[in-house]
Scaffold this motif. Structure first.
Motif, mmCIF file in Angstrom:
data_model
loop_
_atom_site.group_PDB
_atom_site.id
_atom_site.type_symbol
_atom_site.label_atom_id
_atom_site.label_comp_id
_atom_site.label_asym_id
_atom_site.label_seq_id
_atom_site.Cartn_x
_atom_site.Cartn_y
_atom_site.Cartn_z
ATOM 1 N N PRO A 55 2.843 4.229 -1.373
ATOM 2 C CA PRO A 55 2.622 4.808 -2.708
ATOM 3 C C PRO A 55 3.872 4.965 -3.574
ATOM 4 C CG PRO A 55 2.575 6.529 -1.029
ATOM 5 C CD PRO A 55 2.687 5.219 -0.291
ATOM 6 N N LEU A 90 -2.953 13.865 -5.510
ATOM 7 C CA LEU A 90 -1.844 14.728 -5.934
ATOM 8 C C LEU A 90 -0.500 14.081 -5.589
ATOM 9 C CD1 LEU A 90 -3.334 18.086 -4.613
ATOM 10 C CD2 LEU A 90 -3.128 17.400 -7.025
ATOM 11 N N ASP A 91 0.531 14.444 -6.354
ATOM 12 C CA ASP A 91 1.881 13.960 -6.062
ATOM 13 C C ASP A 91 2.306 14.365 -4.660
ATOM 14 O OD1 ASP A 91 2.516 12.765 -8.556
ATOM 15 O OD2 ASP A 91 2.987 14.721 -9.416
ATOM 16 N N LEU A 92 2.854 13.437 -3.920
ATOM 17 C CA LEU A 92 3.419 13.736 -2.606
ATOM 18 C C LEU A 92 4.679 14.574 -2.783
ATOM 19 C CD1 LEU A 92 2.924 10.177 -1.158
ATOM 20 C CD2 LEU A 92 1.880 12.251 -0.220
ATOM 21 N N ASP A 127 -0.754 11.030 -3.116
ATOM 22 C CA ASP A 127 -1.520 11.055 -1.871
ATOM 23 C C ASP A 127 -2.892 10.430 -2.131
ATOM 24 O OD1 ASP A 127 -2.332 12.085 0.785
ATOM 25 O OD2 ASP A 127 -3.559 13.484 -0.388
ATOM 26 N N LYS A 128 -3.234 9.457 -1.290
ATOM 27 C CA LYS A 128 -4.493 8.709 -1.420
ATOM 28 C C LYS A 128 -5.722 9.625 -1.441
ATOM 29 C CE LYS A 128 -4.702 5.997 2.104
ATOM 30 N NZ LYS A 128 -4.298 4.908 3.026
ATOM 31 N N HIS A 154 0.797 -1.225 0.000
ATOM 32 C CA HIS A 154 0.000 0.000 0.000
ATOM 33 C C HIS A 154 0.830 1.276 0.000
ATOM 34 C CE1 HIS A 154 -3.745 -2.055 0.108
ATOM 35 N NE2 HIS A 154 -3.398 -2.739 1.180
ATOM 36 N N SER A 175 -6.046 13.036 -1.984
ATOM 37 C CA SER A 175 -6.177 14.089 -2.991
ATOM 38 C C SER A 175 -5.815 13.633 -4.399
ATOM 39 C CB SER A 175 -5.274 15.271 -2.609
ATOM 40 O OG SER A 175 -3.916 14.863 -2.633
#
Lengths: 241, 241
Positions: free
Chosen positions: A35, A61-63, A56-57, A33, A59
């Motif tokens: 990312p 969006l890229d972390l 990010d799960k 899990h 949003s």
């Protein structure tokens, strides 16, 4: 020789993956899990692992930022025991120190934090980071790469406290990951460097959030071009190409 | 059931190790040079792993802040796949919200960052964190634990930007690790909570660097006492004690 490249955003990584012909790894050696994404390949006989933060799960969006960079670097270092770790990505540049959109800096001297303030003797210095970068002077000279001092913080904007610390080290590249990756590399005894391409001018007239996306494509193309040249030159320098 | 406790400083961890009778693990399941220390034990039939950051090679000082917390939590979560992760440590309290030296807060609602500012839609919310804590309301009520909103940043001082974000969430505990640990716990699908003991009063007359060491012993004794009660109560609640 094994090199780990750590990148935050998919848009930054995509041209690198393409230009180096890296292959996505569908089951990386960490919990399912988590990312972080893994790409692998070879440059001559040098092994290259690229870890990208992933999204990010909540949003989608890229972390970004130092916590995600720490996680990516930890996973990559634990799994691959690299000789050299490279934090590659985009940054803010400084017009007063020659910065311009798409200019790519190879880290020089030390990598700093500008947003960790702990006014206790000893802890103050530790908080600032100041991690030494690997000596790649020969490679940089051969390639004609610009050199710059890199400084890291978790904010895209610029507070008075951040600015004071950035000016204290005369930084050329303000970004959000390098010092965290440098610290992790150091834990594992790996060398470290950073390669950063300018998307916005910190001391220019436009807020970074406006310039960033406007210049992202150009900056990432320049970054990929120089990163490909850099890893080839490192492989050649090590007699692996 | 398996619980991972993550702590920054040896002084914070020492009474916890002693009170819970945890045993140091000389060869933890991560690379030998990584500074994070591991202690293990059982509370009833609940397995308990405690990861402490360890010390910075250069200075010999305890590693603090969100990057070290991320590293400790990553190593602990990868190795032990905990059901629940607890960030335990000291914090600054707020007199205006009932804070006093040695008061111990169990996290309530969400855990925030107050020093990550990214003014881009979507990224702004992601930067603030706001990670949900596990519902331990029954346990907290049984134990009579104070509840508080926890907020995280990498500085011991308080900038105007940090203060604005701390006030926006009405935080009770200002500290340097919890949100990073919460984020990592979430990556692994583990529950999360934080337990924080007040060493200094943020809105009091003394700078935190003066109060911190003065009150560290008292605050860590209170922290250990409540952490021991908390893990026993969680074990009981899960039918493991």
């Amino acid at each position: 020789m094994r090199v780990l490249v750590v990148m935050a955003m998919h848009a930054e990584a995509e041209p690198v993956v393409r230009e180096l012909g890296l292959a996505p790894v569908s089951t990386p050696p960490w919990a399912a899990h988590v990312p972080m994404k893994l790409y692998q390949g070879r440059v001559g006989s040098m092994e290259l692992d690229l870890v990208v933060n992933g999204v990010d799960k909540q949003s989608g969006l890229d972390l970004i930022g130092t916590q995600a960079a720490t996680a990516s670097a930890m996973l990559g270092c634990e799994a691959f025991k690299p000789d050299l770790v490279v934090s590659a990505g985009t940054c803010g540049g400084f017009a007063k120190r020659g910065g311009e959109i798409g200019k790519v800096y190879l880290a020089e001297d030390r990598v700093w934090y500008h947003d960790r303030r702990v006014p206790i003797p000893g802890f103050d210095a530790m908080a600032r980071g100041g991690y030494m970068v690997a000596n790649l002077d020969n490679v940089a000279e051969t390639l004609g790469l610009a050199r710059g001092v890199v400084t890291t913080g978790d904010s895209l904007d610029l507070s008075a406290e951040d600015s004071e610390r950035i000016e204290a080290v005369g930084a050329h590249a303000k970004e959000m990951e390098a010092a965290a990756v440098a610290w992790v590399a150091g834990l594992f005894g790996a060398g470290f460097t950073a390669l950063k391409s300018v998307t916005d001018i910190v001391d220019g007239p436009h807020p970074p959030e406006e310039e960033f996306f406007e210049n992202l494509k150009h900056a990432t193309e320049q970054l990929a071009k120089e990163l490909v040249r850099l890893v080839h030159a490192i492989a050649e320098d090590a007699g692996l190409a």
